[in-house]
Design a protein around this motif. Structure first.
Motif, PDB file in Angstrom:
ATOM      1  N   SER A 169      70.776  -7.848  40.407  1.00  0.00           N
ATOM      2  CA  SER A 169      71.180  -9.264  40.461  1.00  0.00           C
ATOM      3  C   SER A 169      72.177  -9.507  41.586  1.00  0.00           C
ATOM      4  N   PHE A 170      73.082  -8.557  41.809  1.00  0.00           N
ATOM      5  CA  PHE A 170      74.024  -8.694  42.921  1.00  0.00           C
ATOM      6  C   PHE A 170      73.277  -8.763  44.249  1.00  0.00           C
ATOM      7  N   LEU A 171      72.338  -7.856  44.444  1.00  0.00           N
ATOM      8  CA  LEU A 171      71.604  -7.806  45.709  1.00  0.00           C
ATOM      9  C   LEU A 171      70.713  -9.031  45.880  1.00  0.00           C
ATOM     10  N   GLN A 172      70.115  -9.498  44.795  1.00  0.00           N
ATOM     11  CA  GLN A 172      69.256 -10.673  44.879  1.00  0.00           C
ATOM     12  C   GLN A 172      70.057 -11.926  45.195  1.00  0.00           C
ATOM     13  N   PHE A 173      71.290 -12.007  44.697  1.00  0.00           N
ATOM     14  CA  PHE A 173      72.144 -13.146  45.036  1.00  0.00           C
ATOM     15  C   PHE A 173      72.423 -13.157  46.536  1.00  0.00           C
ATOM     16  N   GLY A 174      72.717 -11.973  47.086  1.00  0.00           N
ATOM     17  CA  GLY A 174      72.929 -11.889  48.524  1.00  0.00           C
ATOM     18  C   GLY A 174      71.704 -12.332  49.303  1.00  0.00           C
ATOM     19  N   MET A 175      70.519 -11.931  48.841  1.00  0.00           N
ATOM     20  CA  MET A 175      69.287 -12.351  49.503  1.00  0.00           C
ATOM     21  C   MET A 175      69.107 -13.855  49.412  1.00  0.00           C
ATOM     22  N   MET A 176      69.506 -14.442  48.290  1.00  0.00           N
ATOM     23  CA  MET A 176      69.385 -15.884  48.124  1.00  0.00           C
ATOM     24  C   MET A 176      70.242 -16.608  49.166  1.00  0.00           C
ATOM     25  N   VAL A 177      71.419 -16.066  49.461  1.00  0.00           N
ATOM     26  CA  VAL A 177      72.273 -16.670  50.483  1.00  0.00           C
ATOM     27  C   VAL A 177      71.590 -16.607  51.851  1.00  0.00           C
ATOM     28  N   THR A 178      70.963 -15.489  52.160  1.00  0.00           N
ATOM     29  CA  THR A 178      70.297 -15.353  53.463  1.00  0.00           C
ATOM     30  C   THR A 178      69.118 -16.302  53.599  1.00  0.00           C
ATOM     31  N   GLU A 179      68.519 -16.694  52.478  1.00  0.00           N
ATOM     32  CA  GLU A 179      67.347 -17.567  52.514  1.00  0.00           C
ATOM     33  C   GLU A 179      67.706 -19.044  52.486  1.00  0.00           C
ATOM     34  N   SER A 180      68.989 -19.358  52.374  1.00  0.00           N
ATOM     35  CA  SER A 180      69.409 -20.759  52.308  1.00  0.00           C
ATOM     36  C   SER A 180      69.361 -21.402  53.684  1.00  0.00           C
ATOM     37  N   LYS A 181      69.586 -22.709  53.693  1.00  0.00           N
ATOM     38  CA  LYS A 181      69.562 -23.481  54.930  1.00  0.00           C
ATOM     39  C   LYS A 181      70.629 -22.970  55.892  1.00  0.00           C
ATOM     40  N   LYS A 182      70.280 -22.899  57.171  1.00  0.00           N
ATOM     41  CA  LYS A 182      71.215 -22.379  58.167  1.00  0.00           C
ATOM     42  C   LYS A 182      72.244 -23.433  58.552  1.00  0.00           C
ATOM     43  N   ASP A 183      73.505 -23.009  58.648  1.00  0.00           N
ATOM     44  CA  ASP A 183      74.566 -23.850  59.174  1.00  0.00           C
ATOM     45  C   ASP A 183      75.716 -22.938  59.587  1.00  0.00           C
ATOM     46  N   PRO A 184      76.696 -23.449  60.327  1.00  0.00           N
ATOM     47  CA  PRO A 184      77.793 -22.592  60.801  1.00  0.00           C
ATOM     48  C   PRO A 184      78.558 -21.908  59.676  1.00  0.00           C
ATOM     49  N   ILE A 185      78.768 -22.612  58.562  1.00  0.00           N
ATOM     50  CA  ILE A 185      79.479 -22.006  57.439  1.00  0.00           C
ATOM     51  C   ILE A 185      78.708 -20.805  56.922  1.00  0.00           C
ATOM     52  N   LYS A 186      77.385 -20.896  56.967  1.00  0.00           N
ATOM     53  CA  LYS A 186      76.565 -19.781  56.489  1.00  0.00           C
ATOM     54  C   LYS A 186      76.835 -18.524  57.305  1.00  0.00           C
ATOM     55  N   LEU A 187      77.073 -18.680  58.612  1.00  0.00           N
ATOM     56  CA  LEU A 187      77.376 -17.514  59.436  1.00  0.00           C
ATOM     57  C   LEU A 187      78.602 -16.785  58.905  1.00  0.00           C
ATOM     58  N   LEU A 188      79.646 -17.543  58.596  1.00  0.00           N
ATOM     59  CA  LEU A 188      80.860 -16.913  58.070  1.00  0.00           C
ATOM     60  C   LEU A 188      80.591 -16.233  56.736  1.00  0.00           C
ATOM     61  N   LYS A 189      79.787 -16.873  55.891  1.00  0.00           N
ATOM     62  CA  LYS A 189      79.491 -16.288  54.588  1.00  0.00           C
ATOM     63  C   LYS A 189      78.618 -15.041  54.724  1.00  0.00           C
ATOM     64  N   LEU A 190      77.696 -15.060  55.686  1.00  0.00           N
ATOM     65  CA  LEU A 190      76.883 -13.868  55.932  1.00  0.00           C
ATOM     66  C   LEU A 190      77.755 -12.724  56.433  1.00  0.00           C
ATOM     67  N   LEU A 191      78.720 -13.051  57.269  1.00  0.00           N
ATOM     68  CA  LEU A 191      79.641 -12.018  57.737  1.00  0.00           C
ATOM     69  C   LEU A 191      80.492 -11.487  56.590  1.00  0.00           C
ATOM     70  N   ASP A 192      80.862 -12.361  55.657  1.00  0.00           N
ATOM     71  CA  ASP A 192      81.596 -11.910  54.464  1.00  0.00           C
ATOM     72  C   ASP A 192      80.753 -10.935  53.653  1.00  0.00           C
ATOM     73  N   ILE A 193      79.473 -11.269  53.502  1.00  0.00           N
ATOM     74  CA  ILE A 193      78.571 -10.393  52.748  1.00  0.00           C
ATOM     75  C   ILE A 193      78.421  -9.053  53.459  1.00  0.00           C
ATOM     76  N   PHE A 194      78.253  -9.105  54.786  1.00  0.00           N
ATOM     77  CA  PHE A 194      78.123  -7.855  55.540  1.00  0.00           C
ATOM     78  C   PHE A 194      79.383  -7.010  55.401  1.00  0.00           C
TER      79      PHE A 194
END
Length: 673
Positions: free
Chosen positions: A325-350
Motif C-alpha cells: 500500500s505504501f508503494l502503491q500510494f507513491g505510484m498514485m502520486v506519480t500518475e497524478s496531473k503534472k504541476d510544479p508542486i508535483k516536482l517537489l513532492k516527487l523529490l520528497d518521495i525520492f
C-alpha cells in the motif's frame, strides 16, 4: 377263554412296546443336537488331524516358519500397545509441560516409524506361513481362506492414508494441539508497538527481538516437531497470520487511511500533498521500527529450518501488513496531473526512498520479495522520469504564460513570486542535492553525462523567461503610468526577494543591483507621469501681483483649485485600484506622492485659501485639507480585503508559501502540465 387271554397278553405286549418306542424317540430327540454339534466340529477336527496326516518333513519345517513370523508380529503388537499407552500424556495441555509433551510426541514418532517399517515385514512373514500351509496341505482350505482375508485386511489398514493411522489418529491430534500452542504463544506475546506523539520522531532503537527469548525457544521446539511431521507450511501460515496482524495494528495507530485513496478522487498533487510528508515519515517508521524487527524475529524463530523459510515468512508478513500500500500510494502520486508542486513532492518521495535504500536492499533483497522489489523499482523509475519531465518543461510553461494578460491592478504577477520562490527551493539545500541526483540517474539511463551547469543553466533560463514575460506584459497596459508602477514593483520584488538567496547568488550582485536601479528609475517615471503633474495646476502666476482686484484673484484661485481637484480625483480614483504588494515599497511610493503634492497644496491653501473660504461655494473649491490629501495618498495601493482573502497561503511548513491561483495559472498554461 384261551383266545381272550391271548388278546390280553398281546395288548399288554403292544403297550409295553409302545412305551419303549416313546422312550427311544425321546432319547433320539435329545441326541440329535449333539450329533449336529459333532457334525459342525468335524471340519475343525479334520483340520486338527490334517497335520497328523501331512508328511513328516512338512510338519518339521512349519515350526521354523512360525518362529520367524511370530517374532516380528509380537514386537509390532508390543510397540502398538506402547503407542496407546502414550495417549493420555499426548492429549494433555501442552502449556503445562511443553518439553515433556514434545518428548512424548517424539517417542510416538519413533514408535510409528518402527510400526511403519515393521508392520509390512510382519505381514509378509505371516503370508509366508499361510503359503506354506496351503502348499503342503497342512491346514484346511477354509482355514487358509480365512487367514488370507485377514492378511488382506491388514494390508489395507497398513496402506490407509499413507500409514498415518497406525496410531488411530493419535499423532494427528497431538500435532493439532502443538499447532494450537504455537498460535497461542504467538498471539499472547505479540503486542502492537505503542504509539506516542513523539514516536515518529524517534530514532530507530530496536530490541534484539519483539518476543522474549524463552518464547522464541519454545516456538523453535514446536516448529522442530511440526516440521518433522510435514506441517511446516501450516506453521508458517499461523506465524504470518499472527505477526502480520500485529504489524498492521501498529501501523493502523498512525492513521494510514490516506493510503487507500483512489486516484479517481483527486486531480492533482495539491489535493494530497499534506499526506505525502506523512507518507515519508510513516514509511521510514514502518521499515526501521516494524519490518526491521519482523525481519530479525523471523530469522530468530526459523533459523534452524533455513533462510529460504524465514525470508519467505518475512516477505508474506511485509505484504500482508501493508508495504504494498505504501508503494502503491507513491505510484498514485506519480500518475497524478503534472504541476510544479508535483516536482517537489516527487523529490520528497525520492528522498524518502533513497534514505531507506540500504534498508530496502537488505530487508527486501531476497527472491521471496520479488513483488516488493518490482514495485519499488517501478516507483523509483516513475519518480525519476516524472521529476525530470516536469523540470525540463518548466521553461516551456513559463513561456506559455507570456500569452496571458498581466494583473489588472499592476501588482507582481503571482507567477513571478511563485517562480522566484520555487527556483530558490530547487537550488536550496533541501532539494538541490536530490534534484541533482535524479538528473544524474536519468541521464545515465540515456548513456549521457550530467554536468552541474545543466541545472543552473535551466534555472537561469527560467528567470530570463520571466523577465521577458514582464517586458511583454508591461506593453499590454494602455495606461503608461500603470506600466511604470508594474515595472517598479516587479524589479523591486526581484531585488528584495532574491538578495541573499541561492537564486540571487546564482544571478549575481550585478544583476540584483541592476533591478534595484530599475526600480528607482521606474518609480521616478511613475511619479513624474502621475502625481508629479498636479503641483503645476496650483500655479501662483498672476496671483502675486494681480491687477484685477480681489474678485479676479478669487476667480483665478477657484479655477486652479477646481482643475487640481478634478485631476486629483480622477487620478486617485484610477490608482485606488492599483496594488503594490510590498509593504515597504508601498509606503515609500505613497510618501513620494505625498511629498510631491501635500507641501505644495498646503502652502497654496495657506496663501490663497482665504480667498475662497469665505465664499458660499467654498466647499466646492477648498474640497480637501492638506491632512486629508496625505491620508488619502497614504492609503493607496492596498490589496483589497476580498483579494487578500482569496489569496490565502497554502503551506505552513515554510517551504513554498505560494497561493493556489499562482499554481493553478501556471499549471493551466498547457494540457501537458
Amino acid at each position: 377263554m384261551a383266545a381272550i387271554e391271548n388278546l390280553v397278553a398281546a395288548r399288554k405286549s403292544l403297550k409295553i412296546s409302545l412305551e419303549k418306542s416313546k422312550t427311544l424317540a425321546f432319547a433320539l430327540e435329545k441326541v440329535g443336537p449333539r450329533l449336529e454339534e459333532i457334525h459342525q466340529r468335524l471340519p475343525s477336527l479334520e483340520s486338527a488331524v490334517r497335520p497328523i496326516l501331512a508328511q513328516k518333513d512338512a510338519l518339521v519345517a512349519v515350526g521354523g516358519h512360525i518362529d520367524r513370523a511370530v517374532g516380528p508380529a509380537a514386537a509390532v503388537l508390543k510397540v502398538f500397545d506402547a503407542v496407546h499407552g502414550l495417549e493420555k500424556p499426548l492429549l494433555s495441555n501442552p502449556r503445562s509441560d511443553l518439553r515433556s509433551d514434545l518428548s512424548v510426541v517424539k517417542r510416538l514418532e519413533e514408535a510409528l516409524r518402527f510400526l511403519g517399517d515393521n508392520c509390512g515385514l510382519a505381514i509378509q512373514w505371516l503370508e509366508d506361513i499361510v503359503e506354506y500351509l496351503e502348499e503342503n496341505s497342512i491346514a484346511d482350505y477354509r482355514y487358509i481362506s480365512n487367514l488370507k482375508n485377514s492378511l488382506k485386511n491388514l494390508w489395507d489398514l497398513y496402506s490407509y492414508e499413507e500409514r498415518a493411522r497406525l496410531d488411530g489418529g493419535l499423532l494427528e491430534d497431538a500435532l493439532d494441539k502443538l499447532e494450537s500452542e504455537l498460535r497461542r504463544l504467538l498471539t499472547e506475546n505479540s503486542v502492537p508497538l505503542p504509539m506516542t506523539s513523539s514516536t515518529l520522531g524517534e530514532k530507530p532503537c530496536i530490541a534484539l527481538s519483539p518476543l522474549p527469548v524463552s518464547i522464541i525457544q519454545k516456538l523453535q521446539l514446536i516448529l522442530k516437531r511440526l516440521t518433522a511431521n510435514n506441517r511446516l507450511e501450516s506453521c508458517m501460515s499461523i506465524y504470518v497470520e499472527v505477526r502480520s496482524s500485529n504489524v498492521k495494528s501498529s501501523l493502523e495507530a498512525l492513521g494510514l487511511d490516506y493510503l487507500e485513496i483512489p486516484i479517481s478522487e483527486f486531480n492533482d498533487v495539491q489535493s494530497i500533498e499534506g499526506y505525502i510528508g506523512k507518507w515519508g515519515k510513516h514509511l521510514e517508521f514502518a521499515v526501521k521500527h516494524l519490518f526491521e524487527a519482523e525481519y530479525q524475529l523471523c530469522d530468530d524463530v526459523f533459523e534452524k529450518i533455513g533462510p529460504d523459510v524465514w525470508r519467505g515468512c518475512f516477505a508474506k508478513i511485509a505484504v500482508e501488513a501493508g508495504i504494498i500500500s505504501f508503494l502503491q500510494f507513491g505510484m498514485m502520486v506519480t500518475e497524478s496531473k503534472k504541476d510544479p508542486i508535483k516536482l517537489l513532492k516527487l523529490l520528497d518521495i525520492f528522498a524518502s526512498l533513497n534514505k531507506l535504500r540500504l534498508d530496502f536492499y537488505r530487508l527486501f533483497g531476497g527472491k521471496a520479495c520479488v513483488q516488493i522489489q518490482n514495485l519499488t523499482r517501478d516507483l523509483i523509475k516513475a519518480v525519476i522520469e516524472g521529476s525530470c519531465e516536469i523540470f525540463w518543461e518548466l521553461l516551456v510553461q513559463v513561456e506559455l504564460q507570456r500569452q496571458t494578460p498581466p494583473p489588472a491592478n499592476g501588482s507582481v504577477p503571482k507567477l513571478v513570486s511563485f517562480i522566484t520562490e520555487y527556483c530558490n527551493q530547487l537550488l536550496g539545500n533541501d532539494y538541490r542535492p536530490i534534484l541533482t541526483q535524479v538528473l544524474v540517474i536519468h541521464r545515465s539511463w540515456n548513456q549521457e553525462r550530467f554536468e552541474e551547469r545543466l541545472l543552473t543553466d535551466a534555472i537561469l533560463n527560467i528567470v530570463k523567461a520571466v523577465e521577458l514575460n514582464l517586458e511583454t506584459w508591461s506593453k499590454a497596459y494602455e495606461d503608461t503610468t500603470l506600466s511604470y508602477l508594474f515595472f517598479m514593483g516587479n524589479h523591486w520584488h526581484f531585488y528584495k526577494h532574491l538578495r541573499g538567496t541561492k537564486l540571487g547568488g546564482l544571478l549575481g550582485d550585478a544583476w540584483l543591483r541592476e533591478h534595484e536601479q530599475y526600480k528607482e528609475y521606474y518609480a521616478a517615471l511613475y511619479l513624474r507621469e502621475s502625481w508629479g503633474k498636479l503641483p503645476a495646476l496650483l500655479s501662483r502666476e498672476g496671483l502675486i501681483l494681480f491687477s484685477g482686484g480681489r474678485a479676479t484673484a478669487r476667480d483665478l484661485v477657484k479655477k486652479r483649485l477646481k482643475a487640481f481637484n478634478e485631476a486629483f480625483d480622477d487620478m486617485y480614483k484610477k490608482q485606488s485600484n492599483w496594488v503594490v504588494l510590498d509593504k515597504d515599497l508601498r509606503g515609500k511610493t505613497c510618501q513620494l506622492a505625498v511629498q510631491a503634492i501635500v507641501p505644495v497644496y498646503r502652502s497654496y491653501m495657506q496663501n490663497y485659501g482665504p480667498l475662497v473660504e469665505q465664499d458660499a461655494s467654498a466647499g466646492k473649491y477648498a474640497k480637501y485639507t492638506a491632512q486629508t490629501l496625505e491620508t488619502m495618498l497614504t492609503s493607496l495601493f492596498q490589496q483589497k480585503l476580498m483579494t487578500r482573502a482569496s489569496s490565502k497561503t497554502r503551506h505552513s511548513n515554510g517551504k513554498l508559501n505560494n497561493v493556489d491561483v499562482a499554481t493553478n495559472q501556471f499549471c493551466s498554461a498547457s494540457t501537458v502540465m
